[in-house]
Design a protein around this motif. Structure first.
Motif, PDB file in Angstrom:
ATOM      1  N   VAL A   9      10.202 -10.615  99.870  1.00 42.99           N
ATOM      2  CA  VAL A   9      11.201 -11.418  99.156  1.00 42.99           C
ATOM      3  C   VAL A   9      11.477 -10.848  97.773  1.00 42.99           C
ATOM      4  N   LEU A  10      10.411 -10.527  97.046  1.00 39.39           N
ATOM      5  CA  LEU A  10      10.593  -9.945  95.720  1.00 39.39           C
ATOM      6  C   LEU A  10      11.324  -8.615  95.802  1.00 39.39           C
ATOM      7  N   GLY A  11      10.969  -7.799  96.787  1.00 42.38           N
ATOM      8  CA  GLY A  11      11.634  -6.509  96.945  1.00 42.38           C
ATOM      9  C   GLY A  11      13.097  -6.649  97.311  1.00 42.38           C
ATOM     10  N   GLY A  62      17.102 -18.272 100.105  1.00 46.46           N
ATOM     11  CA  GLY A  62      17.547 -18.787  98.815  1.00 46.46           C
ATOM     12  C   GLY A  62      17.397 -17.761  97.706  1.00 46.46           C
ATOM     13  N   ALA A  63      16.274 -17.044  97.700  1.00 50.21           N
ATOM     14  CA  ALA A  63      16.045 -16.020  96.677  1.00 50.21           C
ATOM     15  C   ALA A  63      17.061 -14.898  96.782  1.00 50.21           C
ATOM     16  N   VAL A  64      17.360 -14.483  98.010  1.00 46.91           N
ATOM     17  CA  VAL A  64      18.321 -13.394  98.212  1.00 46.91           C
ATOM     18  C   VAL A  64      19.728 -13.840  97.804  1.00 46.91           C
ATOM     19  N   VAL A  65      20.080 -15.092  98.124  1.00 50.15           N
ATOM     20  CA  VAL A  65      21.409 -15.610  97.776  1.00 50.15           C
ATOM     21  C   VAL A  65      21.624 -15.584  96.270  1.00 50.15           C
ATOM     22  N   VAL A  66      20.664 -16.114  95.508  1.00 47.70           N
ATOM     23  CA  VAL A  66      20.848 -16.172  94.053  1.00 47.70           C
ATOM     24  C   VAL A  66      20.740 -14.778  93.440  1.00 47.70           C
ATOM     25  N   ALA A  67      19.962 -13.881  94.059  1.00 52.36           N
ATOM     26  CA  ALA A  67      19.880 -12.507  93.550  1.00 52.36           C
ATOM     27  C   ALA A  67      21.211 -11.795  93.731  1.00 52.36           C
ATOM     28  N   LEU A  83      16.101 -16.121  88.237  1.00 50.10           N
ATOM     29  CA  LEU A  83      15.810 -17.209  89.159  1.00 50.10           C
ATOM     30  C   LEU A  83      15.276 -16.671  90.482  1.00 50.10           C
ATOM     31  N   ALA A  84      15.867 -15.580  90.995  1.00 48.29           N
ATOM     32  CA  ALA A  84      15.407 -15.003  92.265  1.00 48.29           C
ATOM     33  C   ALA A  84      13.947 -14.564  92.164  1.00 48.29           C
TER      34      ALA A  84
END
Length: 361
Positions: free
Chosen positions: A119-121, A268-273, A280-281
């Protein structure tokens, strides 16, 4: 068209999109439940559940991003992580009731690893290049590292055995220590971040957020509740999926169950990134990893003590993967700078560990 009118039109379009996606997800959820009641094929239920998680991921990402306008990225990321981890907590408790301790331990460790690497990557790959908060990154990684050290100590105590018969007297104190540490550290960081966010908004004279706090919470709660239902149905078909695909129970738990259980917050993380909200991501993936290691797993262990104690008997591959999942992001983000290349390094690290799960699990 004026800038204000354009902003209003964009906000209205995004709200309509959220409503449509939430409706699609709820429809798929209903079809999935009807299929289950009718005794439908497990593979069909798995596919329907997985499809329902995709629009739910978008809704959770949108609601979290709108709430973060009120609270700042740290508290917004914590909200997303908490809502995203709710299904995993439910899945773990159901598995504990069934005595599936290996599934619980592997899925929770896999969740931490996937958040810190995959996810972080992915977030770094989609987000614009720029500065990141070194203190936030290192603080979270430090918490997960502490949990990994304690888990490793328990694994040595158990002699690296998957002894599911009886829990040790050290399991509950260890879980309580991690839980208290998480609550104290999180409360302090959230309070400081919220005060800083309010000061920044006042200094920038920012306009009112697109959504009210009540609307954002309503959409987030609806999407999370639907995610819990869908994830439970999907989890019920995991064993059938593992049998049909020929994958082992450990790999299925550490990779498939972990990814499905966290699909909403991952999306969600990918969307906001992708929308450029890098801070936020990153907070979503970091907050989720710390929450699983220091909150979800200890809570599951403490709750299990009431009816079927779960021993903290982790396998060597689980402890080693946790160590790599801490050290690799620390090396990549240690200088406080993000880029697409750094994100690809983390993704490659996750792929390597997934292969290790398949070989050594």
């Amino acid at each position: 068209m004026s800038q204000d009118a354009t902003s209003i039109a964009v906000a209205a379009s995004r709200s309509r999109t959220v409503n449509i996606l939430l409706g699609v997800a709820l429809l798929l959820m209903v079809v999935d439940l009807v299929t289950e009641a009718a005794g439908g094929w497990a593979s069909a239920r798995f596919v329907l559940g997985a499809l329902a998680l995709i629009p739910l991921a978008f809704v959770i990402g949108e609601a979290t991003e709108r709430l973060a306008e009120h609270t700042g990225p740290v508290l917004g990321g914590l909200l997303n992580a908490t809502m995203g981890n709710a299904p995993e907590l439910m899945v773990s408790l159901f598995a504990i009731a069934g005595g599936l301790f290996t599934v619980v331990r592997a899925s929770l460790v896999g969740s931490v690893v996937s958040n810190l690497l995959l996810v972080l990557g992915t977030s770094l790959t989609f987000a614009p290049r720029g500065r990141v908060s070194r203190s936030s990154v290192l603080s979270t990684l430090g918490q997960v590292a502490l949990a990994a050290v304690l888990f490793g100590g328990m694994a040595v105590h158990y002699g690296w055995r998957q002894s599911d018969r009886q829990a040790s007297g050290f399991d509950l104190p260890l879980s309580a220590i991690l839980l208290v540490l998480y609550v104290v550290v999180t409360a302090r960081s959230v309070r400081a971040a919220y005060v800083e966010h309010r000061a920044d908004r006042a200094a920038a004279d920012a306009g009112p957020p697109e959504w009210s706090m009540r609307k954002g919470l309503l959409y987030l709660l609806l999407a999370t509740a639907a995610t819990v239902v869908v994830t439970h149905v999907v989890t019920d078909t995991i064993q059938a999926f593992a049998t049909a695909s020929g994958l082992g129970l450990f790999f299925t738990s550490a990779v498939v169950v972990a990814l499905v259980g966290n699909a909403a917050e991952h999306g969600g993380a990918v969307v906001v990134a992708a929308r450029g909200n890098r801070d936020l991501a990153l907070e979503i993936s970091l907050s989720s990893s710390a929450q699983v290691a220091l909150f979800v797993l200890p809570v599951v262990a403490l709750v299990s003590a009431a009816f079927r104690p779960m021993p903290m008997a982790f396998q060597p591959v689980e402890i080693v993967s946790l160590g790599i999942a801490v050290l690799l992001p620390a090396a990549v983000l240690g200088r406080g700078w993000s880029s697409r290349a750094r994100g690809l390094i983390l993704i490659a690290g996750y792929v390597a560990l997934a292969c290790a799960y398949f070989v050594f699990g």
